[in-house]
Design a protein around this motif. Sequence first.
Motif, PDB file in Angstrom:
ATOM      1  N   TYR A  73      -4.332  -0.727  -5.477  1.00 44.85           N
ATOM      2  CA  TYR A  73      -4.235  -1.363  -6.793  1.00 44.85           C
ATOM      3  C   TYR A  73      -4.311  -0.305  -7.898  1.00 44.85           C
ATOM      4  O   TYR A  73      -3.569  -0.382  -8.882  1.00 44.85           O
ATOM      5  CB  TYR A  73      -5.333  -2.412  -6.987  1.00 44.85           C
ATOM      6  N   HIS A  74      -5.181   0.694  -7.714  1.00 45.75           N
ATOM      7  CA  HIS A  74      -5.266   1.801  -8.688  1.00 45.75           C
ATOM      8  C   HIS A  74      -3.921   2.527  -8.796  1.00 45.75           C
ATOM      9  O   HIS A  74      -3.465   2.837  -9.903  1.00 45.75           O
ATOM     10  CB  HIS A  74      -6.342   2.813  -8.276  1.00 45.75           C
ATOM     11  N   LYS A  75      -3.311   2.803  -7.653  1.00 44.13           N
ATOM     12  CA  LYS A  75      -2.022   3.500  -7.670  1.00 44.13           C
ATOM     13  C   LYS A  75      -0.967   2.649  -8.364  1.00 44.13           C
ATOM     14  O   LYS A  75      -0.170   3.168  -9.149  1.00 44.13           O
ATOM     15  CB  LYS A  75      -1.589   3.860  -6.249  1.00 44.13           C
ATOM     16  N   ALA A  76      -0.949   1.345  -8.079  1.00 47.93           N
ATOM     17  CA  ALA A  76       0.012   0.458  -8.744  1.00 47.93           C
ATOM     18  C   ALA A  76      -0.201   0.497 -10.256  1.00 47.93           C
ATOM     19  O   ALA A  76       0.764   0.606 -11.026  1.00 47.93           O
ATOM     20  CB  ALA A  76      -0.141  -0.969  -8.222  1.00 47.93           C
ATOM     21  N   LEU A  77      -1.459   0.449 -10.663  1.00 51.27           N
ATOM     22  CA  LEU A  77      -1.775   0.458 -12.098  1.00 51.27           C
ATOM     23  C   LEU A  77      -1.446   1.792 -12.752  1.00 51.27           C
ATOM     24  O   LEU A  77      -1.182   1.839 -13.955  1.00 51.27           O
ATOM     25  CB  LEU A  77      -3.245   0.087 -12.312  1.00 51.27           C
ATOM     26  N   SER A  78      -1.431   2.868 -11.980  1.00 50.35           N
ATOM     27  CA  SER A  78      -1.058   4.163 -12.568  1.00 50.35           C
ATOM     28  C   SER A  78       0.416   4.171 -12.973  1.00 50.35           C
ATOM     29  O   SER A  78       0.816   4.915 -13.862  1.00 50.35           O
ATOM     30  CB  SER A  78      -1.372   5.309 -11.608  1.00 50.35           C
TER      31      SER A  78
END
Length: 170
Positions: A119-124
Amino acid sequence: SQFQDAINSYKTALDVKPDYQLAKKNLCKAFYEFGNYLLKKGNNEDASTNYQKALAIEPDFAKASYNLGVALSAQGKLEEAEKNYIRSLESDPCHAESYSNLGNVLFKFKRYNEAAENYHKALSFKPKFAEDNFNLGLAYREMGMLKKAIASYYDSLAINPESEEVWNNL
């Protein structure tokens, strides 16, 4: 259907000239587009078959891998879906939706830390994606990280303040 006519035409062209790259590329695209059509109609099994045919021609076709993952998820084939989201990311490491859906699959497997990482990577790549902020909050909650969960919920509400689902989790 038009898709089947196109597929048959490209197959015929390849029968005549097996190294005809444009026909090969167009056949791959026809399988992919037919898969998209079937996916929108809810025919996930046939969509999966067409994505697999596209990937047999072009193994690094990130969107086909991603959409195959979507179709497989809809069929409850989560382990296969996980592999296809990973395959999509190997071809296109900036595809936010693949990280998001991979996070969703990992969450269902109760692999919350890995889900949060995705989810962090998607949000980046798509920081204004309210659903991933919310899902990140759910993952944090499951890991007992309540302050981070609440912060993620508020990040989600900053984007979509009308979300009852988020408000209900605060």
